[in-house]
Design an enzyme around this catalytic site. Structure first.
Site, PDB file in Angstrom:
ATOM      1  CD  GLU A   1      -2.643  -1.131   2.647  1.00 30.73           C
ATOM      2  OE1 GLU A   1      -3.858  -1.409   2.654  1.00 30.73           O
ATOM      3  OE2 GLU A   1      -1.995  -0.906   3.688  1.00 30.73           O
TER       4      GLU A   1
ATOM      5  CB  THR B   1      -6.799  -1.251   1.117  1.00 28.39           C
ATOM      6  OG1 THR B   1      -6.185  -2.143   2.060  1.00 28.39           O
ATOM      7  CG2 THR B   1      -5.811  -0.953   0.002  1.00 28.39           C
TER       8      THR B   1
ATOM      9  CE  LYS C   1     -14.588  -6.402   8.191  1.00 26.81           C
ATOM     10  NZ  LYS C   1     -13.261  -6.747   7.619  1.00 26.81           N
ATOM     11  CG  ASP C   2      -9.463   0.352   9.108  1.00 29.17           C
ATOM     12  OD1 ASP C   2     -10.143   0.151  10.143  1.00 29.17           O
ATOM     13  OD2 ASP C   2      -8.508   1.141   9.094  1.00 29.17           O
ATOM     14  CG  MET C   3      -8.243  -5.485   9.209  1.00 30.33           C
ATOM     15  SD  MET C   3      -7.365  -6.869   8.421  1.00 30.33           S
ATOM     16  CE  MET C   3      -6.710  -7.742   9.845  1.00 30.33           C
ATOM     17  CD  GLU C   4      -4.468  -1.924   9.421  1.00 33.88           C
ATOM     18  OE1 GLU C   4      -4.050  -3.085   9.272  1.00 33.88           O
ATOM     19  OE2 GLU C   4      -5.232  -1.351   8.608  1.00 33.88           O
TER      20      GLU C   4
ATOM     21  CG  ASP D   1     -12.874  -5.808   0.629  1.00 34.76           C
ATOM     22  OD1 ASP D   1     -13.661  -6.088   1.540  1.00 34.76           O
ATOM     23  OD2 ASP D   1     -11.771  -5.264   0.839  1.00 34.76           O
TER      24      ASP D   1
END
Length: 286
Positions: A43, A127, A218-221, A244
């Site tokens: 990224e 992302t 929606k993310d992870m961080e 996505d």
């Protein structure tokens, strides 16, 4: 006559005021140093190469996996940090998720806090999944209006709100989330709440919580990095590219991998626009 104890207390208060002033949000402060926190190398690198940033071996201790790149853009300083690769579990994959994101961003903010006036703005770039129901499409750029968690389920009064961990503009004393509406309108980007969790997929409970969070992406961080910003009172802005569709028909992991390279290129195009729009401005200008 003042006692020695009184003088010592006064000096201590003055020293604390000086040291803490580097970590207070000042609406009239001009943005001259931006820290960009990105989870994955794929990224980050198109943006790093586009700006011609150089690897910085001094920001993190050598035993840590985190990587840093620094340079200038339009006369201002830009530092990019990534979470690096996993060595603990011997997988060699990118360190994704909330733990490395929070730690890398906190350490970078803290280390840079005493240098050249410190960091003026942290941008969490990367992302994300997007929701059709909120108008998201593949390749869309979102600026985040708030952050929340969707997988910290603690069904105890008080702990339930802590688990959600929502931060938004003008939320109590932790007013570190920049309101992006004016900036988004200027750049033609979308806005929405980002909901953070430690899994690429989701459960039915995650779905319910993301709906309750009013999540567009929606993310992870993001929520973890915003928490680190709140600890040090540094302004936070999320810039997310949709890879996505969370509420679509294709499995998230397949769609993510299919669109990762394209999204990284979109990020490289979007981030300089954001930098150009914020550098030299004050927080109140934005």
């Amino acid at each position: 006559m003042f006692s020695l104890n009184h003088v010592a207390v006064v000096l201590l208060v003055q020293l604390l005021s000086i040291s803490l002033s580097a970590y207070m949000v000042n609406a009239d402060r001009t943005i001259q140093h931006v820290l960009v926190a990105v989870a994955m190398e794929a990224e980050a690198m198109p943006f790093v190469e586009y700006l011609g940033l150089e690897k910085d071996e001094t920001l993190f201790e050598s035993h840590l996996p985190f990587l840093a790149y620094s340079g200038t853009h339009n006369g201002a300083k830009v530092t990019v940090v990534t979470n690096g690769k996993d060595t603990i579990y011997s997988t060699g994959v990118d360190n994704v998720g909330t733990v490395p994101a929070a730690l890398a961003s906190y350490l970078a903010l803290h280390k840079l806090g005493a240098a050249d006036g410190g960091v003026d703005l942290l941008i969490n770039a990367g992302t994300s999944g997007g929701f059709q129901r909120k108008g998201a499409s593949i390749g869309d750029v979102f600026l985040t209006t708030a952050v929340s968690h969707h997988d910290r389920r603690i069904a105890i009064p008080g702990f339930d709100s802590y688990g959600v961990g929502r931060l938004e503009p003008n939320s109590s004393s932790n007013n570190i989330i920049l309101n992006p509406e004016k900036l988004a309108a200027q750049l033609g980007f979308k806005t929405g709440v980002v909901s953070t969790g430690n899994s690429l997929d989701k459960t039915e409970e995650c779905d319910q919580n993301m709906l309750a969070n009013d999540a567009s992406i929606k993310d992870m961080e993001a929520a973890a990095i915003a928490w680190s910003c709140a600890l040090l009172q540094k302004p936070f802005l999320g810039v997310k590219i949709v890879t996505d569709i969370v509420d679509g028909d294709m499995p998230s992991h397949d769609e993510f991998m299919l669109n990762l390279a394209t999204a990284a290129k979109s990020l490289q195009e979007a981030l300089p626009k954001v930098l150009d729009a914020v550098l030299g401005k004050t927080y109140s200008d934005l």
